[in-house]
Every structure is written in C-alpha cells, then in structure tokens.
Design a protein around this motif. Structure first.
Motif, PDB file in Angstrom:
ATOM      1  N   ALA A  81      -1.881   1.849  -1.796  1.00 18.76           N
ATOM      2  CA  ALA A  81      -1.233   1.744  -3.109  1.00 18.76           C
ATOM      3  C   ALA A  81       0.209   1.254  -3.007  1.00 18.76           C
ATOM      4  O   ALA A  81       0.676   0.507  -3.873  1.00 18.76           O
ATOM      5  CB  ALA A  81      -1.295   3.093  -3.831  1.00 18.76           C
ATOM      6  N   GLU A  82       0.930   1.676  -1.959  1.00 18.37           N
ATOM      7  CA  GLU A  82       2.344   1.318  -1.845  1.00 18.37           C
ATOM      8  C   GLU A  82       2.592   0.119  -0.948  1.00 18.37           C
ATOM      9  O   GLU A  82       3.750  -0.188  -0.612  1.00 18.37           O
ATOM     10  CB  GLU A  82       3.132   2.529  -1.298  1.00 18.37           C
ATOM     11  N   PHE A  83       1.513  -0.572  -0.536  1.00 20.14           N
ATOM     12  CA  PHE A  83       1.685  -1.654   0.423  1.00 20.14           C
ATOM     13  C   PHE A  83       2.545  -2.782  -0.128  1.00 20.14           C
ATOM     14  O   PHE A  83       3.524  -3.207   0.509  1.00 20.14           O
ATOM     15  CB  PHE A  83       0.328  -2.207   0.860  1.00 20.14           C
ATOM     16  N   TYR A  84       2.218  -3.289  -1.307  1.00 20.14           N
ATOM     17  CA  TYR A  84       2.968  -4.455  -1.813  1.00 20.14           C
ATOM     18  C   TYR A  84       4.396  -4.113  -2.231  1.00 20.14           C
ATOM     19  O   TYR A  84       5.315  -4.908  -1.969  1.00 20.14           O
ATOM     20  CB  TYR A  84       2.183  -5.117  -2.942  1.00 20.14           C
ATOM     21  N   PRO A  85       4.666  -2.955  -2.845  1.00 13.09           N
ATOM     22  CA  PRO A  85       6.074  -2.606  -3.085  1.00 13.09           C
ATOM     23  C   PRO A  85       6.876  -2.481  -1.787  1.00 13.09           C
ATOM     24  O   PRO A  85       8.023  -2.942  -1.705  1.00 13.09           O
ATOM     25  CB  PRO A  85       5.982  -1.269  -3.821  1.00 13.09           C
ATOM     26  N   ALA A  86       6.261  -1.900  -0.745  1.00 14.71           N
ATOM     27  CA  ALA A  86       6.964  -1.770   0.534  1.00 14.71           C
ATOM     28  C   ALA A  86       7.143  -3.133   1.190  1.00 14.71           C
ATOM     29  O   ALA A  86       8.177  -3.406   1.818  1.00 14.71           O
ATOM     30  CB  ALA A  86       6.185  -0.830   1.461  1.00 14.71           C
ATOM     31  N   ALA A  87       6.155  -4.010   1.038  1.00 17.54           N
ATOM     32  CA  ALA A  87       6.270  -5.352   1.614  1.00 17.54           C
ATOM     33  C   ALA A  87       7.415  -6.123   0.967  1.00 17.54           C
ATOM     34  O   ALA A  87       8.133  -6.873   1.634  1.00 17.54           O
ATOM     35  CB  ALA A  87       4.956  -6.111   1.439  1.00 17.54           C
ATOM     36  N   PRO A 131       1.143 -12.708  -7.878  1.00 13.99           N
ATOM     37  CA  PRO A 131      -0.117 -12.076  -8.329  1.00 13.99           C
ATOM     38  C   PRO A 131      -1.349 -12.605  -7.598  1.00 13.99           C
ATOM     39  O   PRO A 131      -2.248 -11.840  -7.272  1.00 13.99           O
ATOM     40  CB  PRO A 131      -0.162 -12.420  -9.815  1.00 13.99           C
ATOM     41  N   ALA A 132      -1.406 -13.911  -7.311  1.00  9.62           N
ATOM     42  CA  ALA A 132      -2.597 -14.475  -6.676  1.00  9.62           C
ATOM     43  C   ALA A 132      -2.771 -13.993  -5.246  1.00  9.62           C
ATOM     44  O   ALA A 132      -3.868 -14.044  -4.697  1.00  9.62           O
ATOM     45  CB  ALA A 132      -2.537 -16.001  -6.698  1.00  9.62           C
ATOM     46  N   PHE A 133      -1.689 -13.514  -4.626  1.00  8.19           N
ATOM     47  CA  PHE A 133      -1.734 -13.138  -3.215  1.00  8.19           C
ATOM     48  C   PHE A 133      -1.798 -11.624  -3.013  1.00  8.19           C
ATOM     49  O   PHE A 133      -1.674 -11.149  -1.892  1.00  8.19           O
ATOM     50  CB  PHE A 133      -0.516 -13.719  -2.488  1.00  8.19           C
ATOM     51  N   ARG A 134      -2.009 -10.888  -4.066  1.00  8.03           N
ATOM     52  CA  ARG A 134      -2.112  -9.422  -3.945  1.00  8.03           C
ATOM     53  C   ARG A 134      -3.581  -9.028  -3.925  1.00  8.03           C
ATOM     54  O   ARG A 134      -4.085  -8.378  -4.836  1.00  8.03           O
ATOM     55  CB  ARG A 134      -1.380  -8.740  -5.099  1.00  8.03           C
ATOM     56  N   GLY A 135      -4.276  -9.452  -2.862  1.00  5.74           N
ATOM     57  CA  GLY A 135      -5.723  -9.269  -2.814  1.00  5.74           C
ATOM     58  C   GLY A 135      -6.211  -8.114  -1.967  1.00  5.74           C
ATOM     59  O   GLY A 135      -7.424  -7.890  -1.859  1.00  5.74           O
ATOM     60  N   LEU A 136      -5.308  -7.354  -1.327  1.00  2.00           N
ATOM     61  CA  LEU A 136      -5.722  -6.247  -0.460  1.00  2.00           C
ATOM     62  C   LEU A 136      -6.237  -5.091  -1.315  1.00  2.00           C
ATOM     63  O   LEU A 136      -5.513  -4.568  -2.168  1.00  2.00           O
ATOM     64  CB  LEU A 136      -4.541  -5.794   0.400  1.00  2.00           C
ATOM     65  N   LEU A 185      -6.942 -15.914  -0.419  1.00  2.00           N
ATOM     66  CA  LEU A 185      -7.844 -14.918   0.144  1.00  2.00           C
ATOM     67  C   LEU A 185      -7.604 -14.776   1.648  1.00  2.00           C
ATOM     68  O   LEU A 185      -7.584 -13.658   2.180  1.00  2.00           O
ATOM     69  CB  LEU A 185      -9.293 -15.331  -0.130  1.00  2.00           C
ATOM     70  N   LEU A 186      -7.408 -15.885   2.337  1.00  2.94           N
ATOM     71  CA  LEU A 186      -7.096 -15.827   3.764  1.00  2.94           C
ATOM     72  C   LEU A 186      -5.788 -15.086   3.998  1.00  2.94           C
ATOM     73  O   LEU A 186      -5.685 -14.257   4.908  1.00  2.94           O
ATOM     74  CB  LEU A 186      -7.007 -17.246   4.339  1.00  2.94           C
ATOM     75  N   ASP A 187      -4.778 -15.365   3.172  1.00  5.70           N
ATOM     76  CA  ASP A 187      -3.501 -14.692   3.338  1.00  5.70           C
ATOM     77  C   ASP A 187      -3.645 -13.198   3.105  1.00  5.70           C
ATOM     78  O   ASP A 187      -3.077 -12.379   3.839  1.00  5.70           O
ATOM     79  CB  ASP A 187      -2.476 -15.286   2.370  1.00  5.70           C
ATOM     80  N   SER A 188      -4.433 -12.822   2.093  1.00  5.91           N
ATOM     81  CA  SER A 188      -4.633 -11.395   1.812  1.00  5.91           C
ATOM     82  C   SER A 188      -5.328 -10.705   2.977  1.00  5.91           C
ATOM     83  O   SER A 188      -5.044  -9.540   3.281  1.00  5.91           O
ATOM     84  CB  SER A 188      -5.453 -11.233   0.535  1.00  5.91           C
ATOM     85  N   ALA A 189      -6.235 -11.434   3.658  1.00  5.41           N
ATOM     86  CA  ALA A 189      -6.917 -10.842   4.807  1.00  5.41           C
ATOM     87  C   ALA A 189      -5.928 -10.489   5.910  1.00  5.41           C
ATOM     88  O   ALA A 189      -6.091  -9.487   6.609  1.00  5.41           O
ATOM     89  CB  ALA A 189      -7.978 -11.812   5.332  1.00  5.41           C
ATOM     90  N   LEU A 190      -4.879 -11.294   6.037  1.00  5.72           N
ATOM     91  CA  LEU A 190      -3.882 -11.027   7.076  1.00  5.72           C
ATOM     92  C   LEU A 190      -2.934  -9.894   6.705  1.00  5.72           C
ATOM     93  O   LEU A 190      -2.206  -9.396   7.570  1.00  5.72           O
ATOM     94  CB  LEU A 190      -3.076 -12.304   7.360  1.00  5.72           C
ATOM     95  N   HIS A 191      -2.920  -9.494   5.436  1.00  2.69           N
ATOM     96  CA  HIS A 191      -2.039  -8.386   5.038  1.00  2.69           C
ATOM     97  C   HIS A 191      -2.419  -7.101   5.752  1.00  2.69           C
ATOM     98  O   HIS A 191      -1.567  -6.227   5.966  1.00  2.69           O
ATOM     99  CB  HIS A 191      -2.102  -8.174   3.525  1.00  2.69           C
ATOM    100  N   ALA A 192      -3.688  -6.982   6.123  1.00  4.94           N
ATOM    101  CA  ALA A 192      -4.134  -5.759   6.791  1.00  4.94           C
ATOM    102  C   ALA A 192      -3.495  -5.582   8.151  1.00  4.94           C
ATOM    103  O   ALA A 192      -3.521  -4.481   8.713  1.00  4.94           O
ATOM    104  CB  ALA A 192      -5.662  -5.773   6.926  1.00  4.94           C
ATOM    105  N   ILE A 193      -2.903  -6.653   8.692  1.00  2.00           N
ATOM    106  CA  ILE A 193      -2.225  -6.538   9.990  1.00  2.00           C
ATOM    107  C   ILE A 193      -1.139  -5.475   9.932  1.00  2.00           C
ATOM    108  O   ILE A 193      -0.853  -4.785  10.913  1.00  2.00           O
ATOM    109  CB  ILE A 193      -1.640  -7.911  10.392  1.00  2.00           C
TER     110      ILE A 193
END
Length: 542
Positions: A84-90, A99-104, A137-145
């Motif tokens: 839940a706090e991933f994108y605010p912390a990022a 908005p288009a890149f917040r796919g996690l 979608l590819l970029d969002s997949a890398l957010h899990a890193i």
C-alpha cells in the motif's frame, strides 16, 4: 535481445517530443546483429548529432520458454507483503510514477525470491494488444525489485545492462513475476500471464545507482548558444587572381609579381593623389622579430601599435573606401588540433584587426600563412590564399596543408568526434601526433582486410583492452612507436590455412595487434576461446 547496455537516460521534455532512431546492423557469422538506440529533440537542425542512449546485440535463435513450476499462485511457501505504501515511499526516494506506471498489485517473498502480480490500469488495458509487452507493464514488473534483499531500498537505481531478454507471448495486460538473484548486482526476471504461461524472461538485469543530480543533468535542455570554432576548407580559386591591381606595403616581405610595391601607406597615398591607379587590394606582411633589446613582449606591443596606426590611417583615406587591406602573418594562429602559435609577436594583431572588421566591414582581410618548415614548399601561395578569400567573401583565411581554411562556428562534438576514414574497408585507432591525446585519430588499416597468411585468424572485435602502454603510445612516449591496441575479444570471421582450433563464429580473446578497431588479424596461437558466461568486455580485460 542478447544484450543491451543503457548509456544515458532518455528524458522527454514537458512540451514537445523527441525523435527516436533504432539502428540494426547486418548479421555477423553467428547471425547476431548490432542494435543501437539514438534520439534528438524534435525540430532539431539536420546537422544536430544524434545522442546514443543504448547499444547491444540481437540474437538469431528464438529463446526457449522456461518451464513454470506450477499453476499455483501465489507459490507455496511465499509470504504476502503489504504494498500500500510502495508508491508514496518511492516518490520520496526520487521515483515519480505517473498513473499508467502504478501497476504493482501484490507482492510475496520466499527466501531470496520475490513474486509479484502487476496489471495495467484500466485506461491502458485496451492498448496492451498493440505491444509485444506494454512498457508500463514491464516497468511495473520491475517495481517488485524494491521488496528484495538486493542493495539499499532507499537508493535510486535504474536498469543499466540487460542480458538474454526474450519475449514468448504478446499482448498481456497482467503479469505474474518472479525475481531472483543472478550473481553480484544482477537479477533474473521471469514473467507469465494469469494462467502461468511464459510471457517474457530476462536472464540478467544489472541496476546502476543514480542520483537526482545526474537525472536532472540528463533532463537539462541543451544550450543551443554553445558553439566551438572549427577551421573548415575554402575552395581554391579556379584561376590565378590578377595582381596588376594590387599593391604591397613595405620594403620587405612576400614578392607578388605584377603588384606595385610602396615603402608605406603614406607613399601609396601620395601616388594615388598624384593620379596613380587605386589598388583593389593592398597587402601588408607583418615582420616577426624582436629588435632593440625590447624582448618578446615589447616586440609584440610595438607590432600591435604599428598595426593599429596602419588600420587607423587606412580608414582615414577616402580613396581606400572600396579597397581591401590584407594583413599577413605567418604562424600567428592555431588552426588545428595540437597546433601551437609560433609567432607571438604578430599574434595580437589578429585580435585587433578582428575588432576593426566588426567596426568597418569589408575593409580588412586577415591571412595567416604556414610557418616556414621543410614541408612549406608546396603550401598555397599568398596570392592564391587572398584570391580564395576574396572569391568566397571571407574575412579570415589560414593556409595549412596546401589549402585555405576559414573559421566556422559548430556545435561542440561535431568536430571532435573520431570519424572512420571515408572508403576504408577497415580502420584502427592510433595517434598522429605525440605529446597529447588530441592526436588520436581513426586511420585506414588495409592490412586488416588483406588475405590471411597460414596460421592467422581474422576477428570482428567486440571489445578491446586498454593498458598503460596504449596511453604512453598515445602520448608519444614510446620510442619507435608501435600500433596502439594489443588485446581484445570478438568473433572469428575467417581462419587461415592450418588453423583447426577455431572456426568462424567462435568467441575468442587474446593478443591482437591494432585491436582498437572493427577488425583484427592475429596468430591463432595467442587466442583462446571465451569461457561461457563471460562478456566480451570481461574477456578483453583479462
């Protein structure tokens, strides 16, 4: 995609666009092709150089899709992590995702493995079919890193080097992602669709730490007002100028056949007032010598004062309004890489006459002849240089290498880039002048494409090692200078008679004379096969 290295971020302007160019080379003996990505601002001038943002290799064989461990999702033994706090912390760390890149959507961890589920936001889902893999979608997949134990979670890192990237299915709008370590500072990424079928794999992804300052520098607009001076060739006159309407000032200096000589400007003015012909061109050669014990600085001051007095007197003569005063020096200007100003006495005259030219356009011409050397014999004559300047309507001319050069403003980098020699089948990096690295140039190397002798191997160089000896050669510090570049790695393209250890397509490394170029020829006994898993850069540096 066998490999791809990102060299500099490609940033988009807030307004406008960028032009993007993807260049794919011809296939080599193994079927691989070079690939590079270039960009420049939209609407840029045609001579604006393209900036290279990435380069790599395209493979020839389709990649084999990996086997999935099971259809169970999330995987057994994986523990859920709150996102839940991933994108605010990022955002606080410097990652500003739109908005288009917040796919996690979800993340799980199992030891050193990270699993994630990502999906395109609803407005982008309809676009998924347009792409092999939607970039957001590819970029969002890398957010899990960011949920793994690799590196500092508070450090800003961007993808730097990709190896073994394969696409197995197209058009996905949702992914299941598995990320694991693949050695030091490298990760493996596997992506599947909602049913567990493979979509994409990345054998190795290396991230590089960047700072906000580096990104700001990459995003800064180019300063279009920044230019450099380049001396460019001026066409020689087709016919020798008629010097019958010329005059020469001074008892000494260049002899111009057909031109009348006068002791000074006063003598010329007296002749014109007495009914003599008004010359179209008046040539004055500045003397370069320090006399009377005044020293170099005193001689330069005296010469500059004399030129100032001459220019003022010239502008005061009504009959000279339609004539041109040519001020001639020899070696008072540095017009090429590594060239020095050898005449410090007359060099200041160039600055003074340039100022006079801006105040009185069309009244003065500056000409600098080559310094007197053994090679000056075939240099362009003063008459030809003045003729070239008048024909091209130039105000400054420098004679070098048998031709005339005129100053031009160019963008920095347009002239200092090393350009392969035109028409050369092969070339090598070497030095043309000792003392500084400014003498580096790409020189023709016909021996690289000549027929192979028995025992020789021709290699398409992919990476070359640089050691201290290459630096010393570049600086001209090695007696009986030898060719730069002695080690490299690449792909065999041809073998000579008697060579059985290697065949075209083999990846090799070893000693290669003149390896700083696209081709190298060497003895097969000083080559070795590149160990599996090594990059060409690693092999060339061993």
């Amino acid at each position: 995609l066998t490999e791809l290295t990102l060299q500099t971020p490609l940033t988009l302007p807030e307004d406008g666009a960028v032009q993007v160019q993807v260049v794919v080379g011809a296939a080599d003996a193994t079927g691989q092709r070079d690939v590079a990505v270039y960009a420049r601002p939209e609407g840029a001038e045609q001579d604006r150089p393209w900036a290279r943002h990435a380069e790599g290799l395209l493979g020839s064989a389709p990649a084999e899709a990996p086997a999935t461990e099971s259809a169970a999702w999330p995987p057994a033994g994986a523990e859920s992590v709150d996102v839940a706090e991933f994108y605010p912390a990022a955002a606080e760390a410097g990652y500003g995702y739109g908005p288009a890149f917040r796919g996690l959507r979800s993340v799980w961890r199992r030891g050193e493995e990270v699993f994630a589920e990502v999906a395109l936001p609803e407005p982008q889902q309809a676009e998924a079919a347009r792409f092999g893999l939607h970039p957001a979608l590819l970029d969002s997949a890398l957010h899990a890193i960011g949920f793994g134990s690799w590196g500092d979670a508070n450090t800003l890192r961007l993808p730097f080097a990709w190896t073994g990237v394969s696409l197995h299915a197209a058009g996905a709008d949702r992914l299941r992602v598995r990320i694991t370590a693949a050695g030091d500072d490298a990760l493996t990424v596997e992506a599947a669709d909602a049913a567990g079928r493979p979509v994409a794999t990345v054998s190795s992804l290396v991230l590089r730490t960047v700072t906000a300052e580096q990104l700001a520098a990459a995003d800064a607009p180019e300063n279009d007002a920044l230019f450099a001076l380049s001396w460019t060739p001026v066409p020689a006159p087709q016919a020798r100028p008629d010097t019958g309407s010329w005059a020469v000032l001074g008892a000494e200096g260049e002899e111009l056949s057909g031109a009348a000589r006068y002791a000074d400007l006063a003598a010329l003015a007296a002749a014109v007032e007495a009914g003599g012909r008004t010359p179209e061109v008046v040539v004055h050669v500045l003397a370069s010598r320090a006399e009377g014990g005044v020293g170099l600085a005193g001689a330069a001051e005296r010469a500059t004062a004399d030129v100032l007095a001459l220019a003022q007197a010239w502008l005061a003569e009504p009959w000279a309004a339609d004539s041109r005063l040519v001020v001639v020096t020899r070696g008072a200007v540095a017009a090429g890489t590594g060239e020095d100003v050898v005449d410090l006495v007359t060099a200041p005259a160039w600055g003074l006459i340039r100022s006079a030219q801006t105040e009185s356009p069309g009244r003065f011409l500056l000409v600098d002849l080559e310094p007197v050397t053994d090679e000056t014999q075939g240099a362009m004559s003063l008459v030809a240089a003045v003729g070239a300047a008048l024909a091209a309507d130039e105000t400054q001319i420098v004679v070098r290498g048998g031709g005339a050069l005129a100053p031009r403003l160019v963008r920095p980098g347009a002239t200092d880039a090393l350009v392969p020699p035109a028409g050369a089948a092969a070339w090598r990096l070497d030095t043309t002048a000792g003392g500084t690295l400014d003498g580096l140039a790409l020189l023709p190397a016909p021996e690289k494409s000549a027929a192979l002798a028995p025992g020789e191997v021709r290699v398409a160089v992919r990476a070359a090692g640089v050691n201290f000896r290459d630096v010393l050669i570049g600086l001209g510090m090695v007696p009986s200078q030898t060719i730069m570049g002695s080690e490299g790695a690449g792909v065999v393209v041809e073998v000579g008679e008697g060579v059985t250890r290697f065949a075209p397509g083999d990846r090799v490394t070893g000693l290669m004379g003149g390896a700083l170029g696209p081709l190298a020829v060497t003895d097969h006994r000083v080559l070795a096969h590149v160990p599996e898993g090594w990059s060409f850069e690693q092999a060339a540096s061993v």
